[in-house]
Design an enzyme around this catalytic site. Structure first.
Site, PDB file in Angstrom:
ATOM      1  N   LYS A  16       4.485  -1.597  25.944  1.00 31.55           N
ATOM      2  CA  LYS A  16       2.996  -1.199  26.454  1.00 31.55           C
ATOM      3  C   LYS A  16       2.205  -2.482  26.364  1.00 31.55           C
ATOM      4  CE  LYS A  16       3.535   3.356  24.850  1.00 31.55           C
ATOM      5  NZ  LYS A  16       3.626   4.134  26.063  1.00 31.55           N
ATOM      6  N   LYS A  66      11.288 -11.405  15.812  1.00 32.92           N
ATOM      7  CA  LYS A  66      10.245 -11.664  14.765  1.00 32.92           C
ATOM      8  C   LYS A  66      10.864 -12.927  13.659  1.00 32.92           C
ATOM      9  CE  LYS A  66       7.658  -7.731  15.290  1.00 32.92           C
ATOM     10  NZ  LYS A  66       6.964  -6.452  14.607  1.00 32.92           N
ATOM     11  N   ASP A 103       0.682  -7.454  12.292  1.00 31.37           N
ATOM     12  CA  ASP A 103       1.278  -5.929  12.098  1.00 31.37           C
ATOM     13  C   ASP A 103       0.529  -5.135  11.025  1.00 31.37           C
ATOM     14  OD1 ASP A 103       3.006  -6.038  14.051  1.00 31.37           O
ATOM     15  OD2 ASP A 103       4.797  -6.622  12.936  1.00 31.37           O
ATOM     16  N   ASN A 152      13.914   2.792  -0.979  1.00 28.92           N
ATOM     17  CA  ASN A 152      14.638   1.984  -0.034  1.00 28.92           C
ATOM     18  C   ASN A 152      16.247   2.758  -0.554  1.00 28.92           C
ATOM     19  OD1 ASN A 152      15.358   0.480   2.409  1.00 28.92           O
ATOM     20  ND2 ASN A 152      16.632  -0.735   1.123  1.00 28.92           N
ATOM     21  N   ARG A 153      17.016   2.857   0.395  1.00 26.52           N
ATOM     22  CA  ARG A 153      18.535   3.427  -0.002  1.00 26.52           C
ATOM     23  C   ARG A 153      19.124   2.571  -0.989  1.00 26.52           C
ATOM     24  NH1 ARG A 153      23.263   1.866   2.133  1.00 26.52           N
ATOM     25  NH2 ARG A 153      22.103   0.858   3.799  1.00 26.52           N
ATOM     26  N   LYS A 157      16.701  -4.274  -2.599  1.00 26.39           N
ATOM     27  CA  LYS A 157      16.139  -4.697  -1.454  1.00 26.39           C
ATOM     28  C   LYS A 157      14.496  -4.449  -1.695  1.00 26.39           C
ATOM     29  CE  LYS A 157      16.896  -5.071   2.903  1.00 26.39           C
ATOM     30  NZ  LYS A 157      17.225  -4.763   4.331  1.00 26.39           N
ATOM     31  N   TYR A 221       6.140   4.443  17.598  1.00 24.85           N
ATOM     32  CA  TYR A 221       5.170   5.297  18.138  1.00 24.85           C
ATOM     33  C   TYR A 221       6.394   5.918  19.106  1.00 24.85           C
ATOM     34  CZ  TYR A 221       5.351   1.437  21.494  1.00 24.85           C
ATOM     35  OH  TYR A 221       5.718   0.327  22.542  1.00 24.85           O
TER      36      TYR A 221
END
Length: 277
Positions: A16, A66, A103, A152-153, A157, A221
């Site tokens: 977008k 990124k 971000d 986190n799993r 991390k 989104y």
């Protein structure tokens, strides 16, 4: 020739960003052209070099580039360095490429300005410890949250992120853990920074995580409510939101960096939202 800007990604046809920045330019009377560039997964550098060499002035960078953009940039903003990722590039003096990360600022602006959610003194749970999570931690800390827990799993991390961002805001309690560590905790804001929604899945979160006045936010989104948003509603979240507002707000921050003009994001969000219903 109009000033040239672009977004790099792979895939990119769904983006977008060209529409958003075109509307920004119309609204602020800026003469520019913004395009979408499909870069090869294994050669972002060549695509970016070609764009800037041919007169490009700035670019947004999305998945999966990124980290490539972080390496490509000649200089980095402090927030991009800590985030370990770049989503905005700008050609500066002597053709030096400046890398930034907008971000997290985009997320905070969407939460506070568009959703009317005050972050001051709130208990926040950030689900996931990948690049998306890393990009939003510093602005959340700077917004004055009382607690920020990264779950986190693999808890290692999450603990690594605590070490990176520890001390930025000493008054904020910054902790980490796995899914089991969330039992008997309640949060004012839960942010899904995992990629689970892309696959139509849900992180294995326990029940009863929300406080009385709470918000659930999915960084992804979507045209429909994501599994995380549906789960949050069932769990009693007062408000649920996807990441469209964050997309628009981070774009506005990049636009301001490039043009030194800040567009009105609510007008753009109102034009995009009907397409989601």
């Amino acid at each position: 020739m109009l000033d040239q800007y672009a977004v790099f990604g792979n895939p990119i046809a769904h983006s977008k960003s060209p529409q958003i920045h075109t509307w920004f330019a119309q609204q602020t009377n800026q003469q520019l052209e913004y395009s979408a560039i499909l870069a090869p997964e294994d050669d972002f550098e060549a695509s970016a070099k070609s764009f800037f060499a041919s007169g490009g002035l700035g670019a947004n960078v999305t998945v999966p580039f990124k980290l490539d953009a972080l390496v490509f940039a000649d200089t980095l903003s402090p927030r991009a360095r800590r985030a370990g990722a770049v989503n905005t590039l700008q050609k500066g003096k002597n053709n030096q490429i400046y890398g930034d990360n907008t971000d997290g600022v985009g997320l905070v602006r969407d939460l506070t300005n568009n959703l009317g959610f005050s972050l001051a003194d709130k208990k926040v749970l950030l689900v996931g410890a990948g690049g998306a999570a890393r990009g939003v931690i510093e602005p959340l800390l700077n917004a004055g949250v009382a607690q920020l827990k990264i779950a986190n799993r693999t808890p290692e991390k999450a603990q690594q992120l605590v070490k990176i961002f520890h001390g930025l805001q000493p008054e904020t309690q910054l902790t980490s853990g796995n899914w089991a560590s969330l039992e008997a905790n309640q949060f004012d804001l839960i942010i899904n920074a995992t990629s689970s929604s892309l696959a139509g899945d849900l992180p294995p979160l326990p029940d009863h995580l929300f406080t009385q006045q709470s918000l659930a936010y999915d960084l992804m989104y979507s045209q429909q409510a994501t599994p995380f948003m549906l789960w949050a509603k069932q769990q009693g979240a007062t408000q649920v939101a996807d990441g469209l507002g964050m997309l628009v707000e981070q774009a506005a921050e990049a636009f301001f960096l490039w043009r030194q003009v800040r567009p009105k994001t609510k007008l753009v969000l109102e034009r995009l939202r009907p397409k989601q219903d």
